[in-house]
Design a protein around this motif. Structure first.
Motif, PDB file in Angstrom:
ATOM      1  N   GLU A 184     -60.260  42.806  54.872  1.00 12.66           N
ATOM      2  CA  GLU A 184     -60.222  43.671  56.052  1.00 12.66           C
ATOM      3  C   GLU A 184     -60.046  45.139  55.641  1.00 12.66           C
ATOM      4  O   GLU A 184     -60.723  46.030  56.162  1.00 12.66           O
ATOM      5  CB  GLU A 184     -59.067  43.229  56.947  1.00 12.66           C
ATOM      6  N   ARG A 185     -59.158  45.378  54.678  1.00 14.96           N
ATOM      7  CA  ARG A 185     -58.954  46.746  54.181  1.00 14.96           C
ATOM      8  C   ARG A 185     -60.207  47.297  53.510  1.00 14.96           C
ATOM      9  O   ARG A 185     -60.554  48.465  53.675  1.00 14.96           O
ATOM     10  CB  ARG A 185     -57.791  46.770  53.190  1.00 14.96           C
ATOM     11  N   LEU A 228     -66.192  51.442  56.283  1.00 18.04           N
ATOM     12  CA  LEU A 228     -66.491  52.067  57.579  1.00 18.04           C
ATOM     13  C   LEU A 228     -65.955  53.500  57.643  1.00 18.04           C
ATOM     14  O   LEU A 228     -66.618  54.390  58.181  1.00 18.04           O
ATOM     15  CB  LEU A 228     -65.917  51.223  58.713  1.00 18.04           C
ATOM     16  N   ASP A 229     -64.778  53.729  57.073  1.00 21.31           N
ATOM     17  CA  ASP A 229     -64.220  55.081  57.039  1.00 21.31           C
ATOM     18  C   ASP A 229     -65.088  56.012  56.193  1.00 21.31           C
ATOM     19  O   ASP A 229     -65.326  57.160  56.564  1.00 21.31           O
ATOM     20  CB  ASP A 229     -62.791  55.067  56.491  1.00 21.31           C
ATOM     21  N   GLN A 284     -62.665  48.178  56.209  1.00 17.47           N
ATOM     22  CA  GLN A 284     -62.227  49.400  56.882  1.00 17.47           C
ATOM     23  C   GLN A 284     -62.502  50.620  56.015  1.00 17.47           C
ATOM     24  O   GLN A 284     -62.923  51.658  56.512  1.00 17.47           O
ATOM     25  CB  GLN A 284     -60.741  49.324  57.226  1.00 17.47           C
ATOM     26  N   LYS A 285     -62.293  50.484  54.712  1.00 19.48           N
ATOM     27  CA  LYS A 285     -62.564  51.592  53.795  1.00 19.48           C
ATOM     28  C   LYS A 285     -64.046  51.960  53.812  1.00 19.48           C
ATOM     29  O   LYS A 285     -64.398  53.145  53.855  1.00 19.48           O
ATOM     30  CB  LYS A 285     -62.120  51.221  52.379  1.00 19.48           C
ATOM     31  N   SER A 336     -68.212  56.813  58.188  1.00 18.21           N
ATOM     32  CA  SER A 336     -67.868  57.751  59.268  1.00 18.21           C
ATOM     33  C   SER A 336     -67.686  59.165  58.726  1.00 18.21           C
ATOM     34  O   SER A 336     -68.173  60.144  59.304  1.00 18.21           O
ATOM     35  CB  SER A 336     -66.584  57.331  59.972  1.00 18.21           C
ATOM     36  N   LEU A 366     -59.005  52.829  64.882  1.00 11.28           N
ATOM     37  CA  LEU A 366     -58.950  51.446  65.327  1.00 11.28           C
ATOM     38  C   LEU A 366     -57.574  50.822  65.245  1.00 11.28           C
ATOM     39  O   LEU A 366     -57.359  49.726  65.742  1.00 11.28           O
ATOM     40  CB  LEU A 366     -59.927  50.599  64.488  1.00 11.28           C
ATOM     41  N   SER A 367     -56.623  51.492  64.617  1.00 13.10           N
ATOM     42  CA  SER A 367     -55.334  50.847  64.404  1.00 13.10           C
ATOM     43  C   SER A 367     -54.436  50.978  65.614  1.00 13.10           C
ATOM     44  O   SER A 367     -54.566  51.887  66.415  1.00 13.10           O
ATOM     45  CB  SER A 367     -54.635  51.443  63.179  1.00 13.10           C
ATOM     46  N   ASP A 378     -58.567  56.096  57.161  1.00  9.57           N
ATOM     47  CA  ASP A 378     -57.606  55.003  57.013  1.00  9.57           C
ATOM     48  C   ASP A 378     -57.526  54.147  58.267  1.00  9.57           C
ATOM     49  O   ASP A 378     -56.470  53.664  58.635  1.00  9.57           O
ATOM     50  CB  ASP A 378     -56.214  55.537  56.661  1.00  9.57           C
ATOM     51  N   GLY A 379     -58.646  53.966  58.948  1.00 12.80           N
ATOM     52  CA  GLY A 379     -58.683  53.123  60.132  1.00 12.80           C
ATOM     53  C   GLY A 379     -57.953  53.699  61.312  1.00 12.80           C
ATOM     54  O   GLY A 379     -57.622  52.977  62.249  1.00 12.80           O
ATOM     55  N   TYR A 416     -65.636  39.731  53.956  1.00 14.12           N
ATOM     56  CA  TYR A 416     -64.782  39.739  55.140  1.00 14.12           C
ATOM     57  C   TYR A 416     -65.025  38.487  55.987  1.00 14.12           C
ATOM     58  O   TYR A 416     -64.079  37.799  56.380  1.00 14.12           O
ATOM     59  CB  TYR A 416     -65.032  41.002  55.964  1.00 14.12           C
TER      60      TYR A 416
END
Length: 145
Positions: free
Chosen positions: A97-98, A104-105, A101-102, A108, A128-129, A124-125, A30
């Motif tokens: 970025e995806r 981090l998801d 995000q994946k 979480s 934050l989206s 799916d973010g 990233y």
């Protein structure tokens, strides 16, 4: 709140998890793709062109189809966005970025479900989206609400 050893341990482990994420291959990819994007002048011009036309788009959206430039702006926004999205550096950054995000998801979700299966975790973010505008149209405006 009184700090106990349990809270201190949780904070220490949270910091360790944060460091692990920052040191991960996904985060490295990233950061690398973001730096390449930032250094690419052509990509930056495409991004700036999209930002500029997006401001016109937002003005037109206030009036919708009744705005005299509605059709022209809508076509221009799609054209400029497509041109920006087709740039190799922009596409690489979006993929990185995806992937981040994946990751981090997934983390979480794992943390939430380790507490209880009933705990909700962003997917799916979603947390934050900007896509969930909450306009109440059920996505009719183009948002993902």
């Amino acid at each position: 709140m009184i700090a106990t050893m349990e809270y201190v341990d949780i904070l220490d482990r949270s910091e360790q998890l944060g460091r692990m994420i920052l040191d991960s291959d996904v985060m490295e990819a990233y950061n690398r793709s973001q730096q390449e994007l930032d250094e690419d002048q052509h990509a930056q011009r495409l991004i700036q062109a999209f930002i500029d036309i997006k401001s016109h788009y937002e003005d037109v959206q206030r009036f919708g189809r009744y705005h005299p430039d509605y059709n022209a702006i809508m076509k221009e926004v799609r054209r400029v966005k497509r041109e920006m999205d087709m740039n190799d550096k922009v596409a690489s950054f979006k993929i990185a970025e995806r992937n981040l995000q994946k990751l981090l998801d997934e983390i979480s979700n794992y943390v939430a479900h380790s507490v209880s299966e009933q705990v909700k975790a962003p997917q799916d973010g979603a947390a934050l989206s900007d896509s969930g505008c909450g306009c109440g149209s059920g996505g009719g405006c183009g948002c993902a609400s």
